[in-house]
Design a protein around this motif. Structure first.
Motif, PDB file in Angstrom:
ATOM      1  N   VAL A   1       0.836  -1.203   0.000  1.00 13.11           N
ATOM      2  CA  VAL A   1       0.000   0.000   0.000  1.00 13.11           C
ATOM      3  C   VAL A   1       0.872   1.255   0.000  1.00 13.11           C
ATOM      4  O   VAL A   1       0.516   2.267  -0.601  1.00 13.11           O
ATOM      5  N   SER A   2       2.036   1.180   0.629  1.00 15.42           N
ATOM      6  CA  SER A   2       2.903   2.352   0.721  1.00 15.42           C
ATOM      7  C   SER A   2       3.407   2.816  -0.645  1.00 15.42           C
ATOM      8  O   SER A   2       3.764   3.974  -0.819  1.00 15.42           O
ATOM      9  N   GLU A   3       3.428   1.917  -1.628  1.00 16.93           N
ATOM     10  CA  GLU A   3       3.863   2.307  -2.983  1.00 16.93           C
ATOM     11  C   GLU A   3       2.777   3.040  -3.745  1.00 16.93           C
ATOM     12  O   GLU A   3       3.073   3.837  -4.630  1.00 16.93           O
ATOM     13  N   GLY A   4       1.518   2.778  -3.438  1.00 15.67           N
ATOM     14  CA  GLY A   4       0.408   3.481  -4.078  1.00 15.67           C
ATOM     15  C   GLY A   4       0.302   3.231  -5.571  1.00 15.67           C
ATOM     16  O   GLY A   4       0.117   4.165  -6.344  1.00 15.67           O
ATOM     17  N   ARG A   5       0.383   1.988  -5.986  1.00 19.61           N
ATOM     18  CA  ARG A   5       0.359   1.669  -7.421  1.00 19.61           C
ATOM     19  C   ARG A   5      -1.014   1.824  -8.061  1.00 19.61           C
ATOM     20  O   ARG A   5      -1.113   2.174  -9.230  1.00 19.61           O
ATOM     21  N   CYS A   6      -2.069   1.543  -7.318  1.00 19.97           N
ATOM     22  CA  CYS A   6      -3.411   1.636  -7.907  1.00 19.97           C
ATOM     23  C   CYS A   6      -4.239   2.657  -7.122  1.00 19.97           C
ATOM     24  O   CYS A   6      -3.842   3.105  -6.047  1.00 19.97           O
ATOM     25  N   PRO A   7      -5.411   3.042  -7.631  1.00 19.37           N
ATOM     26  CA  PRO A   7      -6.246   4.020  -6.919  1.00 19.37           C
ATOM     27  C   PRO A   7      -6.675   3.555  -5.529  1.00 19.37           C
ATOM     28  O   PRO A   7      -6.801   4.368  -4.609  1.00 19.37           O
ATOM     29  N   VAL A   8      -6.875   2.260  -5.356  1.00 19.42           N
ATOM     30  CA  VAL A   8      -7.269   1.730  -4.052  1.00 19.42           C
ATOM     31  C   VAL A   8      -6.129   1.919  -3.043  1.00 19.42           C
ATOM     32  O   VAL A   8      -6.340   2.336  -1.909  1.00 19.42           O
ATOM     33  N   CYS A   9      -4.901   1.614  -3.477  1.00 14.52           N
ATOM     34  CA  CYS A   9      -3.724   1.817  -2.618  1.00 14.52           C
ATOM     35  C   CYS A   9      -3.591   3.281  -2.227  1.00 14.52           C
ATOM     36  O   CYS A   9      -3.369   3.599  -1.052  1.00 14.52           O
TER      37      CYS A   9
END
Length: 63
Positions: free
Chosen positions: A15-23
């Protein structure tokens, strides 16, 4: 809870990388929820040690 170890169910990335909108949405929510959410456990321990040292110094000064 820190989000640096959470894994996204949508994209299976941290989650810390934020690859998708949900992250990105969950990362933002966790950051707004608590100031300490973004800190890793090592930083929290360092803050605790500094607090204990400050209290000990204060106690020594007043004694």
């Amino acid at each position: 809870m820190t989000y640096d170890r959470l894994v996204c169910a949508n994209c299976a990335a941290p989650v810390s990388e934020g690859r998708c909108p949900v992250c990105r949405a969950n990362r933002e929510r966790l950051q707004q929820e608590n100031f300490f959410a973004g800190l890793n456990p090592t930083a929290l321990v360092a803050l605790l040690v500094m607090l204990v040292a400050a209290v000990a110094l204060l106690a020594h000064q007043t004694a």
